[in-house]
Write an enzyme that holds these catalytic residues in place. Structure first.
Site, PDB file in Angstrom:
ATOM      1  N   ASN A 263      -6.084   0.217   9.705  1.00  0.00           N
ATOM      2  CA  ASN A 263      -5.510   1.408  10.331  1.00  0.00           C
ATOM      3  C   ASN A 263      -6.236   1.797  11.620  1.00  0.00           C
ATOM      4  O   ASN A 263      -6.106   2.923  12.095  1.00  0.00           O
ATOM      5  CB  ASN A 263      -5.514   2.585   9.357  1.00  0.00           C
ATOM      6  CG  ASN A 263      -4.360   3.532   9.595  1.00  0.00           C
ATOM      7  OD1 ASN A 263      -3.239   3.098   9.868  1.00  0.00           O
ATOM      8  ND2 ASN A 263      -4.621   4.836   9.504  1.00  0.00           N
ATOM      9  N   SER A 317      -5.022   8.246   0.802  1.00  0.00           N
ATOM     10  CA  SER A 317      -5.754   9.333   0.161  1.00  0.00           C
ATOM     11  C   SER A 317      -7.138   9.362   0.813  1.00  0.00           C
ATOM     12  O   SER A 317      -7.609   8.327   1.325  1.00  0.00           O
ATOM     13  CB  SER A 317      -5.875   9.107  -1.355  1.00  0.00           C
ATOM     14  OG  SER A 317      -6.796   8.087  -1.665  1.00  0.00           O
ATOM     15  N   GLU A 391      -1.490  12.003   3.195  1.00  0.00           N
ATOM     16  CA  GLU A 391      -2.775  11.882   2.492  1.00  0.00           C
ATOM     17  C   GLU A 391      -2.634  12.573   1.135  1.00  0.00           C
ATOM     18  O   GLU A 391      -2.496  13.796   1.058  1.00  0.00           O
ATOM     19  CB  GLU A 391      -3.900  12.531   3.302  1.00  0.00           C
ATOM     20  CG  GLU A 391      -4.171  11.869   4.644  1.00  0.00           C
ATOM     21  CD  GLU A 391      -5.037  10.628   4.528  1.00  0.00           C
ATOM     22  OE1 GLU A 391      -5.480  10.304   3.403  1.00  0.00           O
ATOM     23  OE2 GLU A 391      -5.272   9.975   5.567  1.00  0.00           O
TER      24      GLU A 391
END
Length: 556
Positions: A263, A317, A391
């Site tokens: 990411n 998360s 998230e």
């Protein structure tokens, strides 16, 4: 006796990465007060092996970090020297991992005793890569092959040659496309499990003959985008974040550092902010943009197909955030108000399930500037309008009862997190149904005289009179003088099957609701059904939503 043997086997086989790698690692909280403090934290990450758990990196905000045992004393000494207060939350990360595992083990045992449903194993356990592959195959086989409701395919392989599997769910009538992925960061186990939960529920829905959003959308879900890293996190190092590609082009101290933060690897404003050039860092962006096979495979799916994507959601998360671009900079995309409004629809529906609250905003402003994310690439290069990073639980608020688990959320949370996320995502998708129609109306300049003049929708304890009246009203600072001056971009969706919303309208005495009807409605075959829908009867909810939400635009 056999029951005892089976239970012992469950306990022995369940522990993740139980090799005590994190023994003596300290979990601490710091609150940076100056820009110098922020720079020092970045130095800790880049050079001293600190693993920053908090997505937030802003002044006067709590930041949670994991300190390696060998560097803990040095880091705390530097913090004291520069005036950063350090609070030790846990002095043995290995023990915290074990505590989470123990809760998960007991949950698995209790669940297996209380249920005979062999198909619900994804609700009690964080599945392995092979189990996820098996799960997708089982879900695909649940739908009649002649109906073509589902398909399973690989978008490509990883460095360690694992396939990245994708499932498509949708009815033959579906012409619009949604893309979701989970598990881009290896240690975020709740993310893939949430995708599996949604897959199971969407399969239930697509097999049902009732009207559904799956009559409109094909939903593509990648439950595990980083299978190599996930496998390693389950078997070797529980807190592993990156993929598993080697860094052979480096020499000396960096030569043994493995993996790229996927990411941070996407080639849109790559390496501009919030990423590291150090291969040993948890946020290492790779040797060049788009260098990783996982990155390239997702990009090909988005850009090299004939599909037009309505939305892309990537699930991570932790923290409880529903965030939209941009991540690379603090300024907003031109359509940020639309992005925010849709996120609010999803998060409010999610909250109604278990009371879980999500914060909404752009990534850079809500968290910190970080470039190279899949979300920024999907919007900036992939040209997908509605792009979000979600998230999941737990909250990053240290007052939250479960915040200390962070990435190690026990499997007891698989079902409640999956349940609320599924509801939130569905409501978000429903809100997209009218979005394209609103644009179509604006382009075609339909004339108001084509619209029917009046309808009644029966709901709760009284009628709501809905009509195209010539009336001046003030709502959200929008002044509307006459029906002829109304532009479709001034209208917002009000789901008439949402009793809470209807009740709020009644309580606030917003009885005069001006609506804008699509020209399709004038020629709608079932217009009589549309004009009288009793939403107090649950059996009519799906019919009402299909007929009304597809054709009405509400201003509330």
């Amino acid at each position: 006796m056999w029951k005892s043997i089976i239970m012992c086997w469950i306990l022995l086989s369940y522990s993740y990465a139980n090799n005590h790698f994190y023994k003596g690692h300290e979990l601490v909280r710091v609150v940076p007060k100056t820009n110098e403090h922020l720079q020092l934290i970045r130095y800790f990450e880049d050079s001293l092996g600190v693993d920053r758990w908090s997505e937030v990196l802003q002044l006067n905000r709590d930041i949670k970090m994991s300190l390696p045992q060998a560097q803990a004393s040095k880091i705390k000494k530097l913090c004291k020297q520069y005036g950063i207060d350090v609070t030790v939350l846990n002095n043995d990360l290995d023990g915290l991992i074990k505590k989470s595992d123990d809760i998960s083990k007991q949950h698995k045992i209790r669940t297996r005793r209380s249920t005979k449903d062999k198909n619900s194993y994804h609700l009690t356990d964080y599945l392995t890569y092979q189990q996820i592959v098996k799960f997708l195959d089982e879900q695909h086989k649940r739908s009649p092959s002649l109906q073509n409701f589902t398909s399973v395919f690989s978008i490509g392989n990883t460095y360690e040659n694992r396939s990245i599997w994708t499932i498509r769910i949708g009815k033959p009538s579906a012409r619009r496309n949604i893309l979701m992925d989970c598990g881009i960061h290896a240690r975020e186990f709740i993310s893939p499990s949430t995708c599996l939960y949604m897959i199971d529920k969407f399969i239930d829905e697509v097999n049902n003959r009732r009207p559904s959003i799956l009559s409109i959308f094909n939903i593509y879900i990648i439950p595990l985008l980083n299978p190599d890293g996930y496998q390693y996190a389950q078997t070797q190092r529980r807190m592993w974040r990156k993929n598993r590609s080697p860094n052979n082009y480096y020499y000396g101290a960096y030569s043994n550092c493995i993996g790229v933060d996927l990411n941070r690897n996407f080639g849109y404003h790559w390496m501009e902010n919030g990423a590291s050039a150090n291969p040993c860092s948890e946020t290492y962006a790779g040797p060049k943009p788009d260098s990783e096979s996982e990155t390239q495979n997702l990009q090909k799916l988005i850009s090299q197909s004939s599909r037009n994507w309505d939305a892309y959601l990537t699930f991570h998360s932790y923290g409880q955030y529903w965030i939209y671009p941009w991540g690379f900079a603090s300024y907003m995309p031109d359509d940020y108000i639309e992005l925010k409004n849709k996120a609010e629809i999803g998060s409010e529906a999610l909250k109604r399930v278990n009371g879980t609250s999500y914060k909404i905003g752009s990534a850079a402003n809500l968290l910190y500037e970080s470039a190279g994310g899949s979300d920024d690439w999907a919007k900036g290069v992939g040209q997908i309008k509605y792009v979000y990073t979600v998230e999941l639980r737990p909250s990053d608020d240290l007052n939250d009862a479960h915040a200390h688990f962070a990435f190690m959320l026990p499997s007891t949370f698989i079902e409640p997190v999956g349940q609320e996320t599924y509801v939130g995502v569905k409501e978000f998708l429903r809100s997209l149904i009218t979005s394209r129609r609103q644009k179509s109306l604006s382009k075609n300049n339909y004339k108001t005289e084509k619209y029917p003049t009046k309808y009644q929708v029966f709901g709760i304890d009284q009628h709501l009179n809905i009509s195209t009246r010539y009336q001046s009203i003030n709502i959200d600072n929008i002044k509307i003088k006459s029906i002829s001056s109304i532009s479709t971009d001034k209208f917002f969706q009000c789901d008439v099957t949402d009793r809470t919303k209807l009740h709020q309208i009644i309580q606030e005495q917003k009885i005069e609701i001006i609506i804008h009807l699509a020209a399709l409605l004038a020629n709608y075959a079932d217009i009589d059904k549309i004009s009288h829908v009793n939403i107090d009867e649950p059996k009519n909810i799906f019919e009402a939503r299909t007929m009304l939400v597809n054709t009405l635009f509400f201003l509330n």
